[in-house]
Write a protein that holds these residues in place. Structure first.
Motif, PDB file in Angstrom:
ATOM      1  N   LEU A   1       0.832  -1.207   0.000  1.00 33.46           N
ATOM      2  CA  LEU A   1       0.000   0.000   0.000  1.00 33.46           C
ATOM      3  C   LEU A   1       0.863   1.252   0.000  1.00 33.46           C
ATOM      4  CD1 LEU A   1      -2.822  -0.971   2.529  1.00 33.46           C
ATOM      5  CD2 LEU A   1      -3.065  -0.642   0.068  1.00 33.46           C
ATOM      6  N   PHE A   2       1.880   1.245   0.862  1.00 31.24           N
ATOM      7  CA  PHE A   2       2.756   2.417   0.963  1.00 31.24           C
ATOM      8  C   PHE A   2       3.444   2.699  -0.368  1.00 31.24           C
ATOM      9  CE2 PHE A   2       6.963   4.259   1.689  1.00 31.24           C
ATOM     10  CZ  PHE A   2       6.613   5.432   2.331  1.00 31.24           C
ATOM     11  N   LEU A   3       3.956   1.642  -1.004  1.00 28.41           N
ATOM     12  CA  LEU A   3       4.655   1.832  -2.268  1.00 28.41           C
ATOM     13  C   LEU A   3       3.702   2.313  -3.362  1.00 28.41           C
ATOM     14  CD1 LEU A   3       7.441   1.550  -3.579  1.00 28.41           C
ATOM     15  CD2 LEU A   3       6.826  -0.789  -4.218  1.00 28.41           C
ATOM     16  N   GLY A   4       2.483   1.763  -3.375  1.00 30.35           N
ATOM     17  CA  GLY A   4       1.489   2.190  -4.361  1.00 30.35           C
ATOM     18  C   GLY A   4       1.146   3.663  -4.212  1.00 30.35           C
ATOM     19  N   VAL A   5       0.973   4.096  -2.974  1.00 29.31           N
ATOM     20  CA  VAL A   5       0.652   5.502  -2.713  1.00 29.31           C
ATOM     21  C   VAL A   5       1.848   6.388  -3.051  1.00 29.31           C
ATOM     22  CG1 VAL A   5       0.098   7.164  -0.895  1.00 29.31           C
ATOM     23  CG2 VAL A   5      -1.065   4.957  -0.964  1.00 29.31           C
ATOM     24  N   LEU A   6       3.052   5.917  -2.731  1.00 27.83           N
ATOM     25  CA  LEU A   6       4.266   6.681  -3.024  1.00 27.83           C
ATOM     26  C   LEU A   6       4.424   6.910  -4.524  1.00 27.83           C
ATOM     27  CD1 LEU A   6       6.858   7.962  -1.812  1.00 27.83           C
ATOM     28  CD2 LEU A   6       7.968   5.736  -2.144  1.00 27.83           C
ATOM     29  N   TYR A   7       4.227   5.837  -5.301  1.00 25.67           N
ATOM     30  CA  TYR A   7       4.311   5.981  -6.759  1.00 25.67           C
ATOM     31  C   TYR A   7       3.251   6.978  -7.269  1.00 25.67           C
ATOM     32  CZ  TYR A   7       7.482   1.975  -7.406  1.00 25.67           C
ATOM     33  OH  TYR A   7       8.559   1.129  -7.412  1.00 25.67           O
ATOM     34  N   ALA A   8       2.048   6.893  -6.729  1.00 25.33           N
ATOM     35  CA  ALA A   8       0.961   7.792  -7.159  1.00 25.33           C
ATOM     36  C   ALA A   8       1.308   9.241  -6.844  1.00 25.33           C
ATOM     37  CB  ALA A   8      -0.341   7.402  -6.485  1.00 25.33           C
ATOM     38  N   SER A   9       1.937   9.479  -5.666  1.00 22.25           N
ATOM     39  CA  SER A   9       2.298  10.853  -5.281  1.00 22.25           C
ATOM     40  C   SER A   9       3.351  11.435  -6.211  1.00 22.25           C
ATOM     41  CB  SER A   9       2.793  10.883  -3.837  1.00 22.25           C
ATOM     42  OG  SER A   9       4.056  10.238  -3.736  1.00 22.25           O
ATOM     43  N   GLU A  10       4.143  10.539  -6.833  1.00 20.94           N
ATOM     44  CA  GLU A  10       5.163  10.974  -7.797  1.00 20.94           C
ATOM     45  C   GLU A  10       4.635  10.942  -9.233  1.00 20.94           C
ATOM     46  OE1 GLU A  10       8.290   8.201  -7.004  1.00 20.94           O
ATOM     47  OE2 GLU A  10       9.054   9.334  -5.275  1.00 20.94           O
TER      48      GLU A  10
ATOM     49  N   ASP B   1     -10.036  -8.626  -1.544  1.00 19.25           N
ATOM     50  CA  ASP B   1     -10.976  -7.852  -0.735  1.00 19.25           C
ATOM     51  C   ASP B   1     -10.289  -6.790   0.111  1.00 19.25           C
ATOM     52  OD1 ASP B   1     -13.087  -9.279  -1.727  1.00 19.25           O
ATOM     53  OD2 ASP B   1     -13.120 -10.728  -0.079  1.00 19.25           O
ATOM     54  N   ASN B   2      -9.047  -6.459  -0.241  1.00 20.10           N
ATOM     55  CA  ASN B   2      -8.339  -5.434   0.530  1.00 20.10           C
ATOM     56  C   ASN B   2      -8.937  -4.065   0.209  1.00 20.10           C
ATOM     57  OD1 ASN B   2      -6.193  -3.307   1.043  1.00 20.10           O
ATOM     58  ND2 ASN B   2      -5.242  -5.109   1.984  1.00 20.10           N
ATOM     59  N   LEU B   3      -9.654  -3.532   1.180  1.00 19.93           N
ATOM     60  CA  LEU B   3     -10.431  -2.309   0.970  1.00 19.93           C
ATOM     61  C   LEU B   3      -9.557  -1.131   0.573  1.00 19.93           C
ATOM     62  CD1 LEU B   3     -13.238  -0.977   1.158  1.00 19.93           C
ATOM     63  CD2 LEU B   3     -12.752  -0.508   3.565  1.00 19.93           C
ATOM     64  N   MET B   4      -8.438  -0.955   1.274  1.00 21.06           N
ATOM     65  CA  MET B   4      -7.613   0.226   1.012  1.00 21.06           C
ATOM     66  C   MET B   4      -6.898   0.126  -0.342  1.00 21.06           C
ATOM     67  SD  MET B   4      -8.554   2.045   3.345  1.00 21.06           S
ATOM     68  CE  MET B   4      -7.624   3.445   2.753  1.00 21.06           C
ATOM     69  N   ALA B   5      -6.532  -1.102  -0.738  1.00 20.33           N
ATOM     70  CA  ALA B   5      -5.915  -1.277  -2.060  1.00 20.33           C
ATOM     71  C   ALA B   5      -6.911  -0.884  -3.156  1.00 20.33           C
ATOM     72  CB  ALA B   5      -5.457  -2.717  -2.238  1.00 20.33           C
ATOM     73  N   LEU B   6      -8.163  -1.298  -2.981  1.00 18.86           N
ATOM     74  CA  LEU B   6      -9.205  -0.926  -3.943  1.00 18.86           C
ATOM     75  C   LEU B   6      -9.401   0.588  -3.972  1.00 18.86           C
ATOM     76  CD1 LEU B   6     -11.830  -3.698  -3.145  1.00 18.86           C
ATOM     77  CD2 LEU B   6     -10.711  -3.371  -5.367  1.00 18.86           C
TER      78      LEU B   6
ATOM     79  N   ARG C   1       3.741   8.431 -10.841  1.00 19.77           N
ATOM     80  CA  ARG C   1       4.170   7.207 -11.545  1.00 19.77           C
ATOM     81  C   ARG C   1       2.986   6.248 -11.500  1.00 19.77           C
ATOM     82  NH1 ARG C   1       9.836   5.620  -8.822  1.00 19.77           N
ATOM     83  NH2 ARG C   1       9.519   3.780 -10.154  1.00 19.77           N
ATOM     84  N   TYR C   2       1.961   6.610 -12.258  1.00 19.40           N
ATOM     85  CA  TYR C   2       0.675   5.930 -12.137  1.00 19.40           C
ATOM     86  C   TYR C   2       0.730   4.461 -12.565  1.00 19.40           C
ATOM     87  CZ  TYR C   2      -1.202  10.629 -11.460  1.00 19.40           C
ATOM     88  OH  TYR C   2      -1.458  11.881 -10.972  1.00 19.40           O
ATOM     89  N   SER C   3       1.441   4.169 -13.639  1.00 16.09           N
ATOM     90  CA  SER C   3       1.498   2.773 -14.097  1.00 16.09           C
ATOM     91  C   SER C   3       2.175   1.887 -13.057  1.00 16.09           C
ATOM     92  CB  SER C   3       2.235   2.682 -15.438  1.00 16.09           C
ATOM     93  OG  SER C   3       3.541   3.220 -15.321  1.00 16.09           O
ATOM     94  N   ASP C   4       3.242   2.399 -12.409  1.00 21.78           N
ATOM     95  CA  ASP C   4       3.906   1.632 -11.347  1.00 21.78           C
ATOM     96  C   ASP C   4       2.970   1.442 -10.159  1.00 21.78           C
ATOM     97  OD1 ASP C   4       6.283   1.415 -12.774  1.00 21.78           O
ATOM     98  OD2 ASP C   4       7.088   3.287 -11.962  1.00 21.78           O
ATOM     99  N   SER C   5       2.234   2.492  -9.817  1.00 23.12           N
ATOM    100  CA  SER C   5       1.297   2.417  -8.705  1.00 23.12           C
ATOM    101  C   SER C   5       0.215   1.380  -8.976  1.00 23.12           C
ATOM    102  CB  SER C   5       0.655   3.791  -8.476  1.00 23.12           C
ATOM    103  OG  SER C   5      -0.278   3.736  -7.425  1.00 23.12           O
ATOM    104  N   ILE C   6      -0.338   1.400 -10.183  1.00 23.36           N
ATOM    105  CA  ILE C   6      -1.382   0.443 -10.561  1.00 23.36           C
ATOM    106  C   ILE C   6      -0.847  -0.979 -10.505  1.00 23.36           C
ATOM    107  CG2 ILE C   6      -2.771  -0.375 -12.520  1.00 23.36           C
ATOM    108  CD1 ILE C   6      -3.106   2.617 -13.276  1.00 23.36           C
ATOM    109  N   GLU C   7       0.384  -1.176 -10.994  1.00 26.77           N
ATOM    110  CA  GLU C   7       0.980  -2.517 -10.992  1.00 26.77           C
ATOM    111  C   GLU C   7       1.118  -3.060  -9.568  1.00 26.77           C
ATOM    112  OE1 GLU C   7       5.073  -4.812 -12.424  1.00 26.77           O
ATOM    113  OE2 GLU C   7       4.786  -2.688 -12.876  1.00 26.77           O
ATOM    114  N   VAL C   8       1.620  -2.237  -8.659  1.00 30.69           N
ATOM    115  CA  VAL C   8       1.811  -2.666  -7.275  1.00 30.69           C
ATOM    116  C   VAL C   8       0.473  -2.989  -6.612  1.00 30.69           C
ATOM    117  CG1 VAL C   8       2.530  -1.874  -4.977  1.00 30.69           C
ATOM    118  CG2 VAL C   8       3.988  -1.436  -6.951  1.00 30.69           C
ATOM    119  N   LEU C   9      -0.510  -2.092  -6.787  1.00 30.49           N
ATOM    120  CA  LEU C   9      -1.800  -2.288  -6.133  1.00 30.49           C
ATOM    121  C   LEU C   9      -2.559  -3.481  -6.719  1.00 30.49           C
ATOM    122  CD1 LEU C   9      -2.824   1.474  -5.845  1.00 30.49           C
ATOM    123  CD2 LEU C   9      -2.198  -0.054  -3.953  1.00 30.49           C
ATOM    124  N   GLU C  10      -2.442  -3.671  -8.029  1.00 32.54           N
ATOM    125  CA  GLU C  10      -3.110  -4.825  -8.650  1.00 32.54           C
ATOM    126  C   GLU C  10      -2.469  -6.131  -8.195  1.00 32.54           C
ATOM    127  OE1 GLU C  10      -3.115  -4.021 -12.843  1.00 32.54           O
ATOM    128  OE2 GLU C  10      -5.095  -3.057 -12.757  1.00 32.54           O
TER     129      GLU C  10
END
Length: 360
Positions: free
Chosen positions: A9-18, A37-42, A20-29
């Motif tokens: 989650l932290f890495l996904g949010v970090l990428y999004a803040s920079e 069913d991870n609510l925060m990942a969704l 780096r949307y494709s990296d964020s999507i990859e990590v969260l997916e």
């Protein structure tokens, strides 16, 4: 780093803040493959798509959040924003109300709901939502300002005054709010207090036209005619307009100084050159029911009656449009002798205030 859910989650949010949307999507997916069913990942994935302006995908994942947690107010609120961006205001209102049912302290949902009510001219509902925000966030100056303006529009002047004073305690240099405060006080005939606010504006900006104009109105109401005349002289010096001359002439007539009043009107005619339009402005200012303009021609014709035997006199005109305006050209000179073009302009000015006009 990838051993825990929180790290994903932290890495996904970090990428999004920079961004780096494709990296964020990859990590969260990847996280959702392991824990669908991870609510925060969704929620974070929906937020990334929202930032990318892929609202269809964002909507899909925000709805998945609600499927897991039906009272997840942040996801419901964002679905409201998406609906609002699509101009589906009914659905947006429904989502904002659901978000508030889940969390009555969601002030963003309440604020957006108030804006939709304003678009729908539901002033009471908008005020109600803003009042609730004000109770929860008493130091939110923007909310107090908006409440003050809505109270002013709703003729709730005492409430408007209270809100504007709260704003001015925090932002004493806000000339616009001080002007609205003066306007509310003036409407309630609290002239001394209104004058104080107007003079405070003029201390900041000595050439504030609106403040000077209302200053002159108050001086006229309180029969301080000399001060009113001085204020109109200042307005004429800063931004000469025909109505300032007319207002000044009326004050002089109140003082029974007809000679000076005539001189002021003559100066206006020499400066602006159109007595018909000046007459229309005078009719509005004096709240007349009827303006009569005398001419060397009986009225408006469909042509020039001096050169066309087919020209017909229009005995009554209900409204002025292009079909009427075309008849005004070429009859008489620019000033006084016929001059139908300026008379039609004067008639239009009168019509805006519901004043009838006769050309004879």
């Amino acid at each position: 780093l990838f051993r825990s859910t929180d790290s994903y989650l932290f890495l996904g949010v970090l990428y999004a803040s920079e961004e780096r949307y494709s990296d964020s999507i990859e990590v969260l997916e990847n996280l959702l493959k392991k824990k669908p069913d991870n609510l925060m990942a969704l929620y974070y994935l929906a937020s990334v798509y929202f930032d990318m302006k892929d609202y269809d995908k964002a909507e899909e994942y925000f709805k998945s959040c609600i499927d897991i947690k039906s009272d997840f107010d942040a996801a419901i609120f964002n679905l409201g924003i998406i609906s609002e961006m699509r101009n589906d205001f009914e659905k947006a209102k429904e989502y904002y109300k659901k978000a508030l049912a889940a969390n009555p302290h969601n002030m963003q949902a309440r604020e957006r709901l108030s804006r939709i009510y304003l678009k729908e001219d539901k002033i009471e509902e908008a005020i109600g939502e803003l009042e609730r925000i004000s109770r929860q966030l008493p130091k939110n100056i923007d909310i107090h300002k908006r409440l003050g303006l809505l109270y002013l529009d709703s003729n709730e002047y005492e409430k408007a005054i209270e809100e504007f004073r709260i704003v001015l305690e925090a932002q004493p240099e806000d000339i616009t709010v001080r002007y609205y405060l003066a306007l509310a006080l003036e409407t309630l005939k609290k002239y001394e207090m209104a004058l104080k606010e107007l003079k405070a504006i003029l201390d900041i900006n000595p050439e504030d036209i609106k403040a000077l104009l209302h200053l002159s109105f108050i001086y006229s109401e309180t029969q301080e005619y000399e001060k009113a005349i001085q204020t109109y002289d200042e307005l004429i010096r800063i931004d000469a307009k025909p109505e300032y001359y007319i207002y000044k002439s009326f004050i002089l007539l109140q003082l029974k100084d007809t000679e000076s009043a005539a001189k002021v009107l003559k100066e206006a005619l020499e400066r602006f050159g159109d007595n018909d339009e000046l007459g229309a402005m005078a009719a509005i200012i004096s709240e007349a029911d009827l303006l009569i303009i005398l001419s060397d021609i009986e009225g408006l014709y469909t042509g020039d009656p001096r050169s066309s035997s087919n020209a017909e006199l229009l005995s009554f005109i209900g409204s002025i449009g292009p079909d009427i305006e075309k008849y005004a050209g070429g009859i008489g000179t620019a000033y006084g002798i016929g001059g139908m073009e300026s008379k039609i302009k004067a008639a239009k000015i009168c019509s805006f205030s519901g004043i009838s006009m006769v050309i004879a």
